[in-house]
Design a protein around this motif. Sequence first.
Motif, PDB file in Angstrom:
ATOM      1  N   TYR A 308       0.840  -1.189   0.000  1.00 23.35           N
ATOM      2  CA  TYR A 308       0.000   0.000   0.000  1.00 23.35           C
ATOM      3  C   TYR A 308       0.877   1.242   0.000  1.00 23.35           C
ATOM      4  O   TYR A 308       1.958   1.257   0.608  1.00 23.35           O
ATOM      5  CB  TYR A 308      -0.900   0.046   1.241  1.00 23.35           C
ATOM      6  CG  TYR A 308      -2.081  -0.879   1.200  1.00 23.35           C
ATOM      7  CD1 TYR A 308      -3.317  -0.442   0.717  1.00 23.35           C
ATOM      8  CD2 TYR A 308      -1.985  -2.190   1.652  1.00 23.35           C
ATOM      9  CE1 TYR A 308      -4.407  -1.284   0.684  1.00 23.35           C
ATOM     10  CE2 TYR A 308      -3.068  -3.047   1.619  1.00 23.35           C
ATOM     11  CZ  TYR A 308      -4.279  -2.587   1.130  1.00 23.35           C
ATOM     12  OH  TYR A 308      -5.361  -3.431   1.093  1.00 23.35           O
ATOM     13  N   THR A 309       0.398   2.289  -0.648  1.00 25.15           N
ATOM     14  CA  THR A 309       1.047   3.588  -0.537  1.00 25.15           C
ATOM     15  C   THR A 309       0.542   4.290   0.716  1.00 25.15           C
ATOM     16  O   THR A 309      -0.510   3.936   1.265  1.00 25.15           O
ATOM     17  CB  THR A 309       0.738   4.467  -1.759  1.00 25.15           C
ATOM     18  OG1 THR A 309      -0.671   4.748  -1.785  1.00 25.15           O
ATOM     19  CG2 THR A 309       1.128   3.764  -3.054  1.00 25.15           C
ATOM     20  N   THR A 310       1.271   5.321   1.139  1.00 30.70           N
ATOM     21  CA  THR A 310       0.833   6.085   2.308  1.00 30.70           C
ATOM     22  C   THR A 310      -0.536   6.708   2.064  1.00 30.70           C
ATOM     23  O   THR A 310      -1.406   6.693   2.935  1.00 30.70           O
ATOM     24  CB  THR A 310       1.858   7.183   2.635  1.00 30.70           C
ATOM     25  OG1 THR A 310       3.132   6.577   2.917  1.00 30.70           O
ATOM     26  CG2 THR A 310       1.423   7.998   3.846  1.00 30.70           C
ATOM     27  N   SER A 311      -0.757   7.228   0.855  1.00 28.63           N
ATOM     28  CA  SER A 311      -2.040   7.885   0.565  1.00 28.63           C
ATOM     29  C   SER A 311      -3.191   6.890   0.604  1.00 28.63           C
ATOM     30  O   SER A 311      -4.296   7.225   1.036  1.00 28.63           O
ATOM     31  CB  SER A 311      -1.989   8.579  -0.799  1.00 28.63           C
ATOM     32  OG  SER A 311      -1.720   7.644  -1.831  1.00 28.63           O
ATOM     33  N   GLU A 312      -2.959   5.654   0.169  1.00 27.93           N
ATOM     34  CA  GLU A 312      -4.008   4.639   0.257  1.00 27.93           C
ATOM     35  C   GLU A 312      -4.352   4.335   1.709  1.00 27.93           C
ATOM     36  O   GLU A 312      -5.519   4.190   2.071  1.00 27.93           O
ATOM     37  CB  GLU A 312      -3.565   3.354  -0.453  1.00 27.93           C
ATOM     38  CG  GLU A 312      -3.578   3.452  -1.971  1.00 27.93           C
ATOM     39  CD  GLU A 312      -3.069   2.186  -2.625  1.00 27.93           C
ATOM     40  OE1 GLU A 312      -2.009   1.679  -2.184  1.00 27.93           O
ATOM     41  OE2 GLU A 312      -3.720   1.690  -3.555  1.00 27.93           O
ATOM     42  N   LEU A 313      -3.331   4.234   2.554  1.00 27.51           N
ATOM     43  CA  LEU A 313      -3.559   3.964   3.972  1.00 27.51           C
ATOM     44  C   LEU A 313      -4.275   5.132   4.647  1.00 27.51           C
ATOM     45  O   LEU A 313      -5.089   4.940   5.545  1.00 27.51           O
ATOM     46  CB  LEU A 313      -2.234   3.670   4.674  1.00 27.51           C
ATOM     47  CG  LEU A 313      -1.547   2.373   4.228  1.00 27.51           C
ATOM     48  CD1 LEU A 313      -0.132   2.293   4.803  1.00 27.51           C
ATOM     49  CD2 LEU A 313      -2.351   1.147   4.632  1.00 27.51           C
ATOM     50  N   VAL A 314      -3.961   6.341   4.206  1.00 32.27           N
ATOM     51  CA  VAL A 314      -4.670   7.519   4.714  1.00 32.27           C
ATOM     52  C   VAL A 314      -6.156   7.399   4.430  1.00 32.27           C
ATOM     53  O   VAL A 314      -7.014   7.647   5.290  1.00 32.27           O
ATOM     54  CB  VAL A 314      -4.100   8.805   4.081  1.00 32.27           C
ATOM     55  CG1 VAL A 314      -5.032   9.988   4.319  1.00 32.27           C
ATOM     56  CG2 VAL A 314      -2.718   9.113   4.646  1.00 32.27           C
ATOM     57  N   GLN A 315      -6.484   6.997   3.208  1.00 34.47           N
ATOM     58  CA  GLN A 315      -7.893   6.872   2.814  1.00 34.47           C
ATOM     59  C   GLN A 315      -8.584   5.752   3.580  1.00 34.47           C
ATOM     60  O   GLN A 315      -9.721   5.909   4.053  1.00 34.47           O
ATOM     61  CB  GLN A 315      -7.979   6.608   1.310  1.00 34.47           C
ATOM     62  CG  GLN A 315      -9.404   6.535   0.788  1.00 34.47           C
ATOM     63  CD  GLN A 315      -9.429   6.288  -0.709  1.00 34.47           C
ATOM     64  OE1 GLN A 315      -8.676   5.467  -1.219  1.00 34.47           O
ATOM     65  NE2 GLN A 315     -10.284   6.987  -1.421  1.00 34.47           N
ATOM     66  N   ILE A 316      -7.915   4.624   3.758  1.00 30.03           N
ATOM     67  CA  ILE A 316      -8.511   3.482   4.433  1.00 30.03           C
ATOM     68  C   ILE A 316      -8.793   3.786   5.899  1.00 30.03           C
ATOM     69  O   ILE A 316      -9.855   3.438   6.427  1.00 30.03           O
ATOM     70  CB  ILE A 316      -7.592   2.250   4.314  1.00 30.03           C
ATOM     71  CG1 ILE A 316      -7.563   1.749   2.862  1.00 30.03           C
ATOM     72  CG2 ILE A 316      -8.052   1.126   5.237  1.00 30.03           C
ATOM     73  CD1 ILE A 316      -6.508   0.703   2.602  1.00 30.03           C
ATOM     74  N   HIS A 317      -7.858   4.448   6.563  1.00 32.70           N
ATOM     75  CA  HIS A 317      -7.957   4.627   8.016  1.00 32.70           C
ATOM     76  C   HIS A 317      -8.516   5.988   8.426  1.00 32.70           C
ATOM     77  O   HIS A 317      -8.734   6.217   9.626  1.00 32.70           O
ATOM     78  CB  HIS A 317      -6.585   4.402   8.655  1.00 32.70           C
ATOM     79  CG  HIS A 317      -6.098   2.999   8.540  1.00 32.70           C
ATOM     80  ND1 HIS A 317      -6.452   2.008   9.426  1.00 32.70           N
ATOM     81  CD2 HIS A 317      -5.316   2.397   7.602  1.00 32.70           C
ATOM     82  CE1 HIS A 317      -5.894   0.872   9.060  1.00 32.70           C
ATOM     83  NE2 HIS A 317      -5.193   1.073   7.957  1.00 32.70           N
ATOM     84  N   GLY A 318      -8.742   6.880   7.461  1.00 33.43           N
ATOM     85  CA  GLY A 318      -9.322   8.171   7.796  1.00 33.43           C
ATOM     86  C   GLY A 318      -8.429   9.022   8.674  1.00 33.43           C
ATOM     87  O   GLY A 318      -8.917   9.755   9.548  1.00 33.43           O
ATOM     88  N   MET A 319      -7.127   8.930   8.472  1.00 34.53           N
ATOM     89  CA  MET A 319      -6.166   9.710   9.250  1.00 34.53           C
ATOM     90  C   MET A 319      -5.388  10.630   8.322  1.00 34.53           C
ATOM     91  O   MET A 319      -5.498  10.547   7.093  1.00 34.53           O
ATOM     92  CB  MET A 319      -5.213   8.768  10.002  1.00 34.53           C
ATOM     93  CG  MET A 319      -5.917   7.803  10.950  1.00 34.53           C
ATOM     94  SD  MET A 319      -4.814   6.573  11.687  1.00 34.53           S
ATOM     95  CE  MET A 319      -3.814   7.644  12.730  1.00 34.53           C
ATOM     96  N   THR A 320      -4.588  11.513   8.897  1.00 36.90           N
ATOM     97  CA  THR A 320      -3.778  12.409   8.080  1.00 36.90           C
ATOM     98  C   THR A 320      -2.521  11.691   7.619  1.00 36.90           C
ATOM     99  O   THR A 320      -2.086  10.699   8.224  1.00 36.90           O
ATOM    100  CB  THR A 320      -3.384  13.667   8.867  1.00 36.90           C
ATOM    101  OG1 THR A 320      -2.505  13.281   9.936  1.00 36.90           O
ATOM    102  CG2 THR A 320      -4.622  14.374   9.430  1.00 36.90           C
ATOM    103  N   ALA A 321      -1.910  12.209   6.561  1.00 38.50           N
ATOM    104  CA  ALA A 321      -0.678  11.614   6.041  1.00 38.50           C
ATOM    105  C   ALA A 321       0.448  11.629   7.080  1.00 38.50           C
ATOM    106  O   ALA A 321       1.165  10.629   7.224  1.00 38.50           O
ATOM    107  CB  ALA A 321      -0.259  12.320   4.757  1.00 38.50           C
TER     108      ALA A 321
END
Length: 368
Positions: A308-321
């Motif tokens: 996963y990219t960082t941006s994908e994980l941001v979207q999945i978890h609803g957190m900031t980069a």
Amino acid sequence: MSVSIDIAGLRPERVAVLPSPLAELGMALHALSEPGHHPGLQGWVTGVTARLDSHLADRMCEADFLWRTTFSDLFMPFAGLPGTSAVPGATLAEDLDLLDKLTDEQFVDAALEFTCALPYDVQGGKALTDPALRGRALGLAAARGPQQMRFTERLLADPPRIRAWLRQFLEDCDEAFFADTWSRLRHQLAADTRHKTDLLRHKGLAEALTLVSPAVVLDEAAGRITIDKLRQGHSVIRDSSLLLVPTSLGWPHLMVLHRHGWQPVLHYPVGSPGLTAPPSVDQLTMRMTALSHPVRMQLCRNLARSTYTTSELVQIHGMTAPEISRHLSVLKKAGLITTRRRGRYVLHQLDVTAVARLGSDFLEALLR
């Protein structure tokens, strides 16, 4: 966290235990793509890989997102067919015929399940008809690299062509290695099927589920099955059945098909091989400290299945980069994740071998 199945009103005769050749082929492809998930299959993986035709190996990479993460619901097409008694085929050919009966919309949505994060256990739009979902799917595929982007473009543009490609590929896998594997495994699966069916008939669902996995619990008063997993999900059995599908290649994965509108399926492993020795005390301390945060455990669950990219994980978890980056930094410092660059994307993935050294209980919880 857990996945639950509401079984209120489910009649005993609507519970079945049956192996699926296609589901086992899907697990075989997964084990070949992610041997670190299956330390007990190293000998089998090495043997198959050594004699695999290079052309077939290349084709295996074209759509490995269908089985690398775990494996797509496409490998259990019987669950998506209308009616209350759809069951796996007795042969791979029969299972592939069931796959052909799925609609193009079902096929595409299931194919995009992991990489494009389309709606799963709730009613959602369709990528073939919803321009917004189509654009989102293509955007997420781009983060996976040009090969996956090309495949997703072809899938959305011409589903029948990709369906024909997939069937031919699976038939070629059967000829190359799976027919021999299935001829050895099907006897163990048939024995497990008979045993669980006998338990269902004479002692009831609770007794059978106890032997499926300790992570599966039946609350008979509430009419609910709860599967202990590091994810949330819910399914309701109304006019369908509950299927239990055993796998000889699947440990430590315990999978629950709870796609909206599909028949619920528990895909459970038969047997559980051992793992390797733990790391040093200093390494263990650092790694357990890194894993003490619930968000980092959730990140590990994602990264155990795919990059996963960082941006994908941001979207999945609803957190900031920055928040996600800090958690990834802790995991990387502990030696639990690896990163690699693909073009302008940085991809993160769990080091499954390192996690395995922490203990089978933790690894099984992540991969369940």
